[in-house]
Enzyme design. Sequence first.
Site, PDB file in Angstrom:
ATOM      1  N   HIS A 111       5.825  10.103   3.353  1.00  0.00           N
ATOM      2  CA  HIS A 111       5.000   9.641   2.233  1.00  0.00           C
ATOM      3  C   HIS A 111       5.518  10.198   0.914  1.00  0.00           C
ATOM      4  O   HIS A 111       5.538  11.409   0.705  1.00  0.00           O
ATOM      5  CB  HIS A 111       3.553  10.082   2.427  1.00  0.00           C
ATOM      6  CG  HIS A 111       2.583   9.370   1.525  1.00  0.00           C
ATOM      7  ND1 HIS A 111       2.015   8.161   1.854  1.00  0.00           N
ATOM      8  CD2 HIS A 111       2.106   9.685   0.307  1.00  0.00           C
ATOM      9  CE1 HIS A 111       1.217   7.769   0.872  1.00  0.00           C
ATOM     10  NE2 HIS A 111       1.268   8.679  -0.084  1.00  0.00           N
ATOM     11  N   ASP A 140       5.056   9.047  -3.357  1.00  0.00           N
ATOM     12  CA  ASP A 140       4.359   8.150  -4.280  1.00  0.00           C
ATOM     13  C   ASP A 140       5.153   7.822  -5.534  1.00  0.00           C
ATOM     14  O   ASP A 140       4.573   7.447  -6.559  1.00  0.00           O
ATOM     15  CB  ASP A 140       3.017   8.768  -4.687  1.00  0.00           C
ATOM     16  CG  ASP A 140       1.914   8.487  -3.680  1.00  0.00           C
ATOM     17  OD1 ASP A 140       1.650   7.306  -3.417  1.00  0.00           O
ATOM     18  OD2 ASP A 140       1.325   9.442  -3.153  1.00  0.00           O
ATOM     19  N   GLU A 193      -0.765   2.251   1.322  1.00  0.00           N
ATOM     20  CA  GLU A 193      -1.733   3.344   1.432  1.00  0.00           C
ATOM     21  C   GLU A 193      -3.132   2.834   1.098  1.00  0.00           C
ATOM     22  O   GLU A 193      -3.559   2.842  -0.036  1.00  0.00           O
ATOM     23  CB  GLU A 193      -1.340   4.498   0.500  1.00  0.00           C
ATOM     24  CG  GLU A 193      -2.178   5.732   0.722  1.00  0.00           C
ATOM     25  CD  GLU A 193      -1.748   6.897  -0.153  1.00  0.00           C
ATOM     26  OE1 GLU A 193      -2.163   8.028   0.133  1.00  0.00           O
ATOM     27  OE2 GLU A 193      -0.999   6.677  -1.129  1.00  0.00           O
ATOM     28  N   HIS A 232      -7.854   4.645   1.836  1.00  0.00           N
ATOM     29  CA  HIS A 232      -7.466   5.736   0.950  1.00  0.00           C
ATOM     30  C   HIS A 232      -8.701   6.629   0.838  1.00  0.00           C
ATOM     31  O   HIS A 232      -9.294   6.983   1.861  1.00  0.00           O
ATOM     32  CB  HIS A 232      -6.955   5.210  -0.395  1.00  0.00           C
ATOM     33  CG  HIS A 232      -6.334   6.281  -1.239  1.00  0.00           C
ATOM     34  ND1 HIS A 232      -6.858   6.675  -2.446  1.00  0.00           N
ATOM     35  CD2 HIS A 232      -5.244   7.065  -1.027  1.00  0.00           C
ATOM     36  CE1 HIS A 232      -6.121   7.663  -2.942  1.00  0.00           C
ATOM     37  NE2 HIS A 232      -5.130   7.916  -2.108  1.00  0.00           N
ATOM     38  N   HIS A 280      -6.071  10.144   5.491  1.00  0.00           N
ATOM     39  CA  HIS A 280      -7.163   9.717   4.605  1.00  0.00           C
ATOM     40  C   HIS A 280      -8.407   9.222   5.336  1.00  0.00           C
ATOM     41  O   HIS A 280      -9.454   9.079   4.698  1.00  0.00           O
ATOM     42  CB  HIS A 280      -6.703   8.628   3.624  1.00  0.00           C
ATOM     43  CG  HIS A 280      -5.967   9.156   2.434  1.00  0.00           C
ATOM     44  ND1 HIS A 280      -6.569   9.854   1.415  1.00  0.00           N
ATOM     45  CD2 HIS A 280      -4.653   9.103   2.113  1.00  0.00           C
ATOM     46  CE1 HIS A 280      -5.673  10.185   0.509  1.00  0.00           C
ATOM     47  NE2 HIS A 280      -4.492   9.758   0.911  1.00  0.00           N
ATOM     48  N   HIS A 297       0.712  11.881   5.987  1.00  0.00           N
ATOM     49  CA  HIS A 297       0.682  13.093   5.156  1.00  0.00           C
ATOM     50  C   HIS A 297      -0.655  13.807   5.337  1.00  0.00           C
ATOM     51  O   HIS A 297      -1.552  13.705   4.532  1.00  0.00           O
ATOM     52  CB  HIS A 297       0.977  12.781   3.684  1.00  0.00           C
ATOM     53  CG  HIS A 297       0.082  11.780   3.017  1.00  0.00           C
ATOM     54  ND1 HIS A 297      -0.196  10.539   3.528  1.00  0.00           N
ATOM     55  CD2 HIS A 297      -0.611  11.844   1.839  1.00  0.00           C
ATOM     56  CE1 HIS A 297      -0.997   9.882   2.712  1.00  0.00           C
ATOM     57  NE2 HIS A 297      -1.275  10.660   1.680  1.00  0.00           N
ATOM     58  N   ASP A 300       4.187  14.076   0.263  1.00  0.00           N
ATOM     59  CA  ASP A 300       3.303  13.545  -0.780  1.00  0.00           C
ATOM     60  C   ASP A 300       3.810  13.862  -2.178  1.00  0.00           C
ATOM     61  O   ASP A 300       3.031  14.049  -3.113  1.00  0.00           O
ATOM     62  CB  ASP A 300       1.868  14.028  -0.609  1.00  0.00           C
ATOM     63  CG  ASP A 300       0.850  13.113  -1.311  1.00  0.00           C
ATOM     64  OD1 ASP A 300       1.232  11.996  -1.716  1.00  0.00           O
ATOM     65  OD2 ASP A 300      -0.315  13.511  -1.452  1.00  0.00           O
TER      66      ASP A 300
END
Length: 395
Positions: free
Chosen positions: A21, A23, A126, A153, A194, A215, A323
């Site tokens: 993961h 972003d 995600e 999420h 999540h 993650h 992350d």
Amino acid sequence: MSDLLAQARALLAAHPVFDGHNDLPWALRQQVRYDLDARDIATDQTGLLHTDLPRLRAGGVGAQFWSVYVATSLTGDAAVSATLEQIDAVRQLAARYPDDLQLARTADEVAAARSRGRIASLLGAEGGHSIANSLGTLRGLYELGVRYMTLTHNDTLDWADAATDAPRHDGLTAFGEQVVREMNRCGMLVDLSHVAASTMRDALRVTRAPVIFSHSSARAVCDHPRNIPDDVLAALPANGGVAMVTFVPKFIAPDAVEWTRRADENMRAHGLHPLDTTPAGMAVQRAFEEAHPRPRATAATVADHLDHMRAVAGIDHLGIGGDFDGTAFLPDDLDSVAGYPHLVAELLARRWSGIDLAKLTWHNPLRVLRDAESVARDLRATTPPSNATLTDLDG
């Protein structure tokens, strides 16, 4: 420690990091609206991003799931459109840097990219809000290359409870279970980061393919709802899945949980989302940190989670999902994608074997991807696409 770092870098040269993961696409959207000249990741982006090509190389990264996350404030068609823009951003990155990044849809393509010296680039959506309650949209994302979807999420959906929102369904609804089945049929990994623990357990009951946590860390080590309870970790061997430890301090360091809650409140008081990592958002975060020094985390903090996760789930079910560019703060020696050797060196100091480390960094996530493809081939031979709707199944 320098000898251990040299050993870590040598190990990563042979068995690079397959990270679950990152972003970067959302950071590029927030900061420069995908202006890749303004954030040229061929050059050092320290102070602006956690990720650039020189630091990916320095960190020993061989494959990356790029998150095509969109905020949960976007719903319906707006969420779908933004997800398509995120996918396009990753495609633009791969086209701009073909000597470094290579798009991959399968385990074989990941291996092929590595053999060419490229960083295999995969897509992970995600949050199930990205499909707007549509199985057809889910299949469309798969055809565009998305190879995992995090079921939620931070917000509970019409069909799945999130870890950090009020529960409404005690896990998955009937439609949520159908989403999992359709992901299995497509070959899209079910990502349980999540989601609420009840959703984790429901998904493990329903799925025919291995799951991932792209993650997440261990709840027994840091009691945060984003982390994985021991009973779920213990269920991974039977499922074949992989839990990919994250580096976010509030998920790994117990003394960082309360500090982060106050930092989040400060961000909201300034009219900013707590996950805002634009320069303006980071300026507010740094001012708060200067006035209220934050608890520090290090690679040893992450290693504590991995030690526990290995004891409960076994070495064949662990991975790494840093992350990067999805959090304002990181451990001191894992503050960019160049930091992975520090974690490997810490684990070497704890007498993790080279075989175990190779599974952690590379082989486990590659196996899970390959296993999901095998399950999908079998299911597609016997099971037609589902056109069920939320109303059909949940009323």
